[in-house]
Motif scaffolding. Structure first.
Motif, mmCIF file in Angstrom:
data_model
loop_
_atom_site.group_PDB
_atom_site.id
_atom_site.type_symbol
_atom_site.label_atom_id
_atom_site.label_comp_id
_atom_site.label_asym_id
_atom_site.label_seq_id
_atom_site.Cartn_x
_atom_site.Cartn_y
_atom_site.Cartn_z
ATOM 1 N N LEU A 136 0.827 -1.207 0.000
ATOM 2 C CA LEU A 136 0.000 0.000 0.000
ATOM 3 C C LEU A 136 0.863 1.260 0.000
ATOM 4 N N ALA A 137 1.963 1.202 0.759
ATOM 5 C CA ALA A 137 2.863 2.373 0.792
ATOM 6 C C ALA A 137 3.467 2.633 -0.575
ATOM 7 N N VAL A 138 3.921 1.543 -1.239
ATOM 8 C CA VAL A 138 4.502 1.702 -2.581
ATOM 9 C C VAL A 138 3.463 2.250 -3.551
ATOM 10 N N LEU A 139 2.239 1.677 -3.452
ATOM 11 C CA LEU A 139 1.177 2.159 -4.317
ATOM 12 C C LEU A 139 0.875 3.631 -4.050
ATOM 13 N N GLY A 140 0.886 4.011 -2.763
ATOM 14 C CA GLY A 140 0.630 5.422 -2.412
ATOM 15 C C GLY A 140 1.685 6.334 -2.987
ATOM 16 N N LEU A 141 2.954 5.916 -2.858
ATOM 17 C CA LEU A 141 4.025 6.748 -3.423
ATOM 18 C C LEU A 141 3.885 6.877 -4.929
ATOM 19 N N PHE A 142 3.498 5.748 -5.583
ATOM 20 C CA PHE A 142 3.324 5.800 -7.037
ATOM 21 C C PHE A 142 2.217 6.785 -7.425
ATOM 22 N N LEU A 143 1.104 6.674 -6.641
ATOM 23 C CA LEU A 143 0.002 7.575 -6.951
ATOM 24 C C LEU A 143 0.378 9.033 -6.695
ATOM 25 N N LEU A 144 1.122 9.286 -5.609
ATOM 26 C CA LEU A 144 1.555 10.651 -5.307
ATOM 27 C C LEU A 144 2.465 11.179 -6.406
ATOM 28 N N ASN A 145 3.396 10.334 -6.863
ATOM 29 C CA ASN A 145 4.295 10.772 -7.952
ATOM 30 C C ASN A 145 3.509 11.056 -9.221
ATOM 31 N N THR A 146 2.500 10.171 -9.462
ATOM 32 C CA THR A 146 1.660 10.408 -10.639
ATOM 33 C C THR A 146 0.890 11.703 -10.505
ATOM 34 N N LEU A 147 0.415 11.960 -9.275
ATOM 35 C CA LEU A 147 -0.306 13.206 -9.034
ATOM 36 C C LEU A 147 0.596 14.416 -9.259
ATOM 37 N N LEU A 148 1.792 14.349 -8.662
ATOM 38 C CA LEU A 148 2.665 15.526 -8.699
ATOM 39 C C LEU A 148 3.345 15.674 -10.034
ATOM 40 N N TYR A 149 3.857 14.589 -10.618
ATOM 41 C CA TYR A 149 4.644 14.668 -11.850
ATOM 42 C C TYR A 149 4.069 13.711 -12.880
ATOM 43 N N GLY A 150 2.966 14.073 -13.500
ATOM 44 C CA GLY A 150 2.412 13.257 -14.561
ATOM 45 C C GLY A 150 3.321 13.287 -15.766
ATOM 46 N N HIS A 151 3.339 12.247 -16.584
ATOM 47 C CA HIS A 151 4.157 12.243 -17.799
ATOM 48 C C HIS A 151 3.460 11.438 -18.869
ATOM 49 N N ALA A 152 3.862 11.670 -20.107
ATOM 50 C CA ALA A 152 3.250 11.016 -21.259
ATOM 51 C C ALA A 152 4.074 9.834 -21.685
ATOM 52 N N GLU A 153 3.379 8.809 -22.086
ATOM 53 C CA GLU A 153 4.051 7.638 -22.636
ATOM 54 C C GLU A 153 4.397 7.886 -24.092
ATOM 55 N N GLY A 154 5.257 7.043 -24.595
ATOM 56 C CA GLY A 154 5.498 7.067 -26.024
ATOM 57 C C GLY A 154 6.852 7.593 -26.396
ATOM 58 N N THR A 155 7.589 8.318 -25.494
ATOM 59 C CA THR A 155 8.925 8.813 -25.804
ATOM 60 C C THR A 155 9.887 8.264 -24.758
ATOM 61 N N ASP A 156 11.184 8.183 -25.141
ATOM 62 C CA ASP A 156 12.187 7.672 -24.205
ATOM 63 C C ASP A 156 12.539 8.680 -23.143
ATOM 64 N N ALA A 157 12.356 9.961 -23.404
ATOM 65 C CA ALA A 157 12.621 11.014 -22.415
ATOM 66 C C ALA A 157 11.303 11.469 -21.819
ATOM 67 N N VAL A 158 11.276 11.563 -20.483
ATOM 68 C CA VAL A 158 10.062 11.971 -19.772
ATOM 69 C C VAL A 158 10.437 13.131 -18.846
ATOM 70 N N LEU A 159 9.703 14.242 -18.947
ATOM 71 C CA LEU A 159 9.909 15.385 -18.059
ATOM 72 C C LEU A 159 8.799 15.390 -17.019
ATOM 73 N N GLU A 160 9.191 15.311 -15.725
ATOM 74 C CA GLU A 160 8.232 15.327 -14.618
ATOM 75 C C GLU A 160 8.004 16.775 -14.197
ATOM 76 N N VAL A 161 6.747 17.221 -14.378
ATOM 77 C CA VAL A 161 6.332 18.588 -14.039
ATOM 78 C C VAL A 161 5.091 18.489 -13.174
ATOM 79 N N PRO A 162 4.963 19.232 -12.070
ATOM 80 C CA PRO A 162 3.767 19.159 -11.218
ATOM 81 C C PRO A 162 2.511 19.492 -12.015
ATOM 82 N N GLU A 163 1.449 18.708 -11.754
ATOM 83 C CA GLU A 163 0.178 18.967 -12.432
ATOM 84 C C GLU A 163 -0.592 20.108 -11.791
#
Length: 1264
Positions: free
Chosen positions: A6-33
């Motif tokens: 649950l903790a790992v899942l929570g961290l994943f969700l928090l990272n997704t919340l804070l730094y969403g990124h798009a699939e499809g490219t090898d480079a990903v820029l994490e920017v707060p939503e």
């Protein structure tokens, strides 16, 4: 293990919340939503999908490389830390060294600092109860909270990181929010003061606002007992009556279903009289509702969306979340228990709602509004255009197709948008006949279900041209050369692809030239009319037909243009023919085309004839021959036709206008402008229709008869004539001679004078003459014998010649000898005055001369009248000069004061005047009361450091002070001093030696003073004004900066009169003999000399001896006259006489002067001159002419001699006029002159003249 997942899942969700990124490219820029605020710090991370180790990356904002500074710094691990401001909002991307580049992500920044807000459900803690505090921040995702009471951290039962807190102690509370990623700490919130109740009865009332329809229970509690007790309830001081919306219990509770009318102040009261404090119940109109919002409605690939559920006055509320997966399915709850947080992060599509719930008082809001969230799937929609032409024309058929990459077997639904408007739901969009309305931007996407879809495809911009295109046919040449071909090219305008071309020759038909279509140019070798059009697509879409192109085929024959007649220049009115010849034309029937200046002419004939040519016919002419419609020759070479706009004029020239006796002159006729082909017609007398000779002349002719001659040219058939020439008069010369004379015949002519030049014919007789003048001046003489110039100027200077021509005979004189007229600039008068300084009663002689002296002048004499208000003088004529004087001198008698004079000269009729001379002055040192000048200090010499003032006094309030330096112009005090009222203060720093005087507003001159200002070390102190005879006078020598330490020498008229150590010269009783120049000398230094003037004292006559002497002298003169009449022709040693001489030629009297040499009279002698006039005949008496005889007599002066004074010279003149013996009188006028001496090169003022008159009446005793 479960907690770890649950903790790992929570961290994943928090990272997704804070730094969403798009699939499809090898480079990903994490920017707060979420949205950042100014001052927040954020770290952007650039990650590589294919490697786990960190890599250096570069960062870009809005396409531009970010420069590092104090607010932007990067690390080697692919991170960029930014302390954000509003200017940092924008789209960011990153790029690794291997070229891998991320997609752009948006960073949102809000102006202002992020703040925390603290609220409480109530501010008074009831007995045994508590209060709930809520800390809220904007965009709360990822935030934790810190709580403070007074000055120390508050530690409670619940985790300090939650956004609410339940307290049971009073105090002053604050909170703040903080976040670790990205790191943010808000300022402390507002303060909320919580109080604990202080009475035994406590009424518990909610602190938050209620809404209509809410149910609330008010509880009345007692501090001293735990038993429940019945209580009464009051609103706004009135007992509450129980009804269905207000129910009480025996346990001290009041349950209210609230409306707006229930808002007010409540209290409760127990039976023992214990009463609570009043508490406010707030009620708001309307039902409480829940509102659901989303930060975006589409979940990007691999990203999430934040939902926020909000209710009014949220204190104590918990939230329930619901999702509906399709329109047909029901909603399902997203959690088992209600959650405190008002936001939720989701990563799945669906239709979402929420609602709020509160336990105390119990309340559940209705469901919120529905928010549809779409989930983006990884499949990609691609839009294509078939056929893929860059431009579509009205009427063409096209298909737009939407393909889903990796779509598999899924049943996709399609959405289309044109200019952001939905249009259909199929994978193909076919347009049968396109129009301009079909133009726009098209996109499509695929939908797998109601809430999941691909991203929109890239835009295809469709532009439909409003007009059907037209084919354009071009030929590299419109003429097919002999044996050759030309290239035809067909194109479509506007340009686009996919076209094939159809070719036509002759007429537009349904069948092209070839069954096979051509995609490029073709070559043709046949003449004719050609067309083309384009076609493309299936079915074929045709363009408009091109414009026709006519191809002509060249034949080898050559066209040549000739001009007849072939003259180099054609004149307006002549007849010409242009002819087009076809070389080797054979027997073919040719038609002809003409062009002038590249414009086709309508004629089709071999000859192009112009009957009366004009300048409009000028131009370049060419021609060609045509054998049939499409076979023709080349254009001929150009022939240039130039038509002069004017009819030419003949010009007649003669080598001489005068036929010598027995000779002839040559006449030459020519045409201007020059051209060929001319013959000339000659005329004499009048222009007639018949020339002099029936045979035309092509060259000059000679004539020996005088007369008026003409000519004109002619050429062509019919003859074209020029204008007649100007007439030329040929004369036979005669023996008469012309002479130019000037009247008045003065040796020099001045600008402005009036003159007359006259042409005189010597021995001209009574013949009537015409005159002709030639001159090098600007004057244009007429044909008169006189040339009058009213006001001559320098432009009239030059050489003048004339000749005469007899009116009735064609003969003339030769040209006169040249007469040179020289006009000099304006004549200038120059005045001299003698003497410069006056003595009492002395006469003043004025001499006036004209610069560049010439004859004929009379002289005008004026006295200057000052006017201080003007810089100039006005002039008054002196007596006897209103008509001018022949003499160039004028004597002014009796002048006693300073005066100024001018003169000018005049001559001619009307009178021509010279300019006025410069004013000249005669100065007098004598004072007079009407105008006087005083000097302070009263001396003639001054140092440059002295202060010198000149004061004017007299009968005027307006003055000016003037000075006249030697050989310089007059000037006023304003130039060399300062004028204040009637006083002028000199600027003595200027060296000067000048005469000064005053001029009054009433037109008077003061006495004059000679003042010297010098820079030497020594000056002589002497009176500036005359001293009176008999007064004591002191002269002194003064040094600028030292005292006298040796002998001082004083000089009078260059003779030493004192030499000792005294620096003063004292004269106890000054006399006329003391008058003269003085100076002093000391130790090699010498002062300038100054003139001291002495005024004589008038004395009464004590003897009649002079009168008796004069009477005796006159009697002696009468006797001498008788003697002189007898011996007037004999020479005498002491006589000078004039005798009359009669001129034989002019019958006029002239006086011949005869003089003998005299011995000079000795000093002290008195000379008597006697003038005797008598009449010899009545003619001379009537004419006023008289002989004059002078006689010189000497009178000795035996007066006493004083000191060493020079004896005076005295001359006595006697003027005796004699006439007829009737009542004529005899007068004797005796002048006694005292001649003054010259001292030191300066003329001292002359002594006063004495004049004596004696009247003698002739009687019989004298025999007269």
């Amino acid at each position: 293990m479960g907690h770890t997942l649950l903790a790992v899942l929570g961290l994943f969700l928090l990272n997704t919340l804070l730094y969403g990124h798009a699939e499809g490219t090898d480079a990903v820029l994490e920017v707060p939503e979420f949205t950042l605020f100014e001052g927040d710090s954020v770290t952007l991370r650039c990650k590589h999908r294919t490697t786990q180790h960190s890599m250096t990356a570069t960062f870009y904002k809005d396409g531009s490389l970010i420069k590092m500074d104090t607010n932007h710094w990067s690390s080697t691990t692919g991170e960029l830390t930014v302390r954000v401001s509003v200017s940092d909002e924008g789209w960011y991307k990153c790029q690794f060294a291997d070229g891998t580049e991320s997609e752009e992500r948006e960073l949102r920044v809000k102006a202002g600092r992020r703040s925390a807000t603290l609220t409480a459900d109530r501010t008074i803690i009831p007995l045994g109860g508590n209060v709930t505090l809520t800390c809220s921040v904007e965009d709360p995702a990822g935030f934790r909270y810190q709580w403070f009471r007074q000055t120390s951290d508050y530690s409670g039962e619940t985790s300090p990181e939650e956004s609410y807190r339940v307290i049971s102690q009073g105090g002053k509370y604050t909170c703040r929010g903080w976040r670790s990623e990205p790191h943010v700490i808000t300022p402390e919130s507002n303060e909320v003061v919580i109080k604990e109740t202080g009475t035994d009865a406590v009424l518990e009332v909610p602190e938050f606002t209620l809404f209509e329809g809410d149910s609330v229970t008010l509880r009345c509690k007692h501090r001293t007992t735990r038993r429940t007790m019945t209580a009464s309830f009051y609103k706004d001081g009135s007992l509450i009556k129980m009804d269905r919306n207000h129910r009480s219990s025996t346990t001290g509770e009041l349950t209210v279903r609230v409306s707006v009318s229930d808002e007010g102040w409540y209290k409760c009261k127990f039976a023992d009289g214990t009463e609570s404090e009043e508490r406010e119940l707030r009620v708001k109109a309307g039902r409480r509702s829940a509102t659901l919002t989303a930060d975006r409605t589409i979940i990007p690939l691999g990203d999430s969306v934040t939902l926020t559920c909000s209710v009014e006055d949220p204190a104590g509320f918990r939230y329930q979340w619901f999702r509906q997966t399709s329109d047909s399915s029901g909603k399902t709850s997203l959690q088992i228990e209600n959650v405190q947080e008002s936001f939720r992060v989701i990563s799945q599509g669906g239709k979402y709602t929420c609602r709020g719930w509160r336990r105390e008082p119990d309340f559940v809001t209705p469901d919120s509004n529905a928010v549809v969230i779409e989930e983006t799937v990884s499949n990609r929609a691609t839009l294509t255009l078939q056929p893929n032409w860059p431009q579509i024309f009205r009427g063409e058929t096209i298909t737009l197709r939407c393909d889903i990459q990796g779509g598999g077997d899924n049943q996709w639904m399609y959405e289309w948008t044109k200019d952001n408007l939905n249009i259909q739901a199929y994978n193909e969009h076919r347009i049968i006949s396109a129009t301009e309305a079909d133009s726009g931007e098209y996109r499509c996407k695929g939908r797998r279900d109601s809430y999941s879809s691909t991203r929109w495809s890239d835009v295809i911009t469709l532009t439909v041209s409003s007009n059907r295109p037209k084919a354009e046919l071009r030929a590299d040449d419109r003429v097919i050369p002999v044996g050759g071909s030309v290239t035809l090219t067909c194109s479509v305008k506007p340009s686009s692809s996919g076209w094939k071309y159809f070719w036509y020759r002759g007429e537009k038909t349904s069948e092209p030239l070839s069954s096979q279509l051509s995609a490029g140019p073709i070559r043709v070798s046949e003449g004719g009319v050609y067309w083309c059009r384009g076609g493309r697509g299936d079915p074929v879409y045709y363009t408009e037909y091109s414009d026709p192109v006519t191809m002509n085929k060249k034949v080898p024959n050559k066209a040549v243009v000739t001009l007849q007649p072939n003259w180099s220049e054609i004149f307006r009115g002549e007849t010409i023919t242009l002819r087009c010849d076809i070389q080797r034309g054979g027997v073919n029937q040719w038609t002809y085309e003409w062009t002038k200046d590249n414009l086709n002419r309508p004629t089709t004939y071999i000859n192009y004839r112009i009957i009366r040519v004009t300048s409009a016919h000028s131009g370049e002419y060419r021609c060609k021959g045509r054998r049939n419609l499409y076979s023709l020759t080349e254009w001929s070479d150009v022939i240039t036709l130039t038509v002069s706009p004017n009819r030419p004029k003949a010009e007649l020239r003669a080598d001489d206008r005068d036929i010598p006796v027995g000779g002839s002159v040559t006449l030459t006729c020519s045409v201007k402008p020059s051209s060929s082909g001319w013959k000339y017609f000659w005329y004499r007398g009048e222009k007639t229709s018949e020339p002099l000779s029936s045979q035309l002349s092509a060259g000059p002719i000679r004539v020996s008869e005088g007369g008026v001659y003409w000519c004109r040219g002619g050429r062509g058939d019919p003859v074209y004539y020029t204008e007649y020439s100007d007439p030329v008069t040929i004369s036979n010369n005669g023996p008469n001679k012309a002479v130019v004379t000037l009247q008045p015949n003065w040796s020099e002519i001045f600008r402005g004078e009036r003159i007359t030049l006259r042409c005189e014919i010597k021995d001209g007789g009574d013949t009537e003459w015409e005159y002709e003048w030639r001159t090098t001046s600007s004057e244009k003489p007429s044909n008169q014998n006189e040339l009058s110039i009213r006001s001559v100027s320098a432009s009239h200077s030059g050489v003048y010649r004339c000749k005469g021509r007899k009116k009735r005979e064609k003969s003339s004189t030769d040209w006169s000898d040249p007469f040179i007229l020289t006009v000099t600039d304006k004549a200038q008068s120059v005045l001299t005055v003698s003497p410069s300084w006056l003595s009492a009663g002395a006469s003043v002689t004025l001499n006036c001369r004209v610069k560049d002296q010439s004859a004929g002048w009379r002289f005008y004499w004026y006295k200057t009248v000052p006017d201080p208000s003007d810089n100039f003088y006005s002039y008054e004529l002196l007596p006897g000069s209103s008509s001018g004087t022949e003499q160039d001198s004028y004597i002014v008698d009796g002048q006693t004061h300073t005066a100024g004079y001018v003169c000018r000269a005049g001559r001619g009729d009307p009178v021509f005047y010279t300019d006025y001379s410069q004013p000249q002055f005669v100065w007098s040192a004598d004072f007079h009361s009407s105008a006087s000048l005083t000097v302070s200090p009263d001396r003639a010499q001054h140092f440059t450091s002295d202060s010198v003032s000149l004061s004017c006094e007299g009968n005027s309030t307006e003055w000016r002070v003037r000075r006249s330096p030697e050989n310089r112009y007059l000037s006023d005090c304003s130039t060399w001093g300062t004028m204040t009222g009637s006083t002028c203060k000199l600027k003595t720093n200027w060296l000067s030696d000048a005469v000064y005087w005053c001029e009054s507003g009433s037109g008077e001159f003061s006495n004059s003073v000679n003042i010297t200002i010098q820079n030497e070390n020594m000056i002589l102190l002497s009176p500036a004004r005359p001293v009176t005879e008999g007064d004591s006078v002191s002269l002194s020598c003064k040094l600028r900066s030292q005292t006298f330490d040796s002998t001082v020498f004083f000089y009078h008229n260059e003779k030493v009169i004192q030499s000792d150590t005294r620096w003063e010269l004292n004269i106890s009783a000054v006399s006329k003999s003391d008058e003269g120049f003085y100076k002093c000398h000391h130790s090699g230094q010498e002062s300038a000399q100054s003139w001291m003037s002495v005024q004589a004292v008038s004395r009464p006559e004590h003897s009649s001896f002079p009168v008796l002497l004069i009477v005796g002298l006159i009697c002696g003169i009468v006797l001498i006259l008788l003697l002189l009449l007898l011996y007037r022709y004999r020479a005498s040693k002491y006589t000078c006489f004039k005798r009359p001489i009669q001129s034989e030629s002019s019958n006029t009297d002239q006086n011949e002067a005869q003089c003998s040499t005299y011995d000079s009279p000795q000093h002290g002698d008195v000379c008597l001159y006697e003038t005797i006039k008598h009449s010899e005949d009545s003619e001379h008496v009537a004419g006023g002419s008289q002989d004059v005889t002078y006689s010189l007599l000497e009178l000795r002066n035996f007066g006493k001699k004083r000191k060493q004074h020079t004896p005076e010279e005295r001359s006595v003149y006697s003027d005796v006029r004699t006439g007829a013996a009737d009542d004529s009188l005899l007068y004797a006028q005796v002048f006694s002159h005292d001649k003054g001496k010259k001292k030191n090169g300066r003329s001292a003022p002359a002594a006063a003249d004495e004049t004596f008159y004696s009247e003698v009446k002739p009687g019989s005793s004298l025999g007269l």
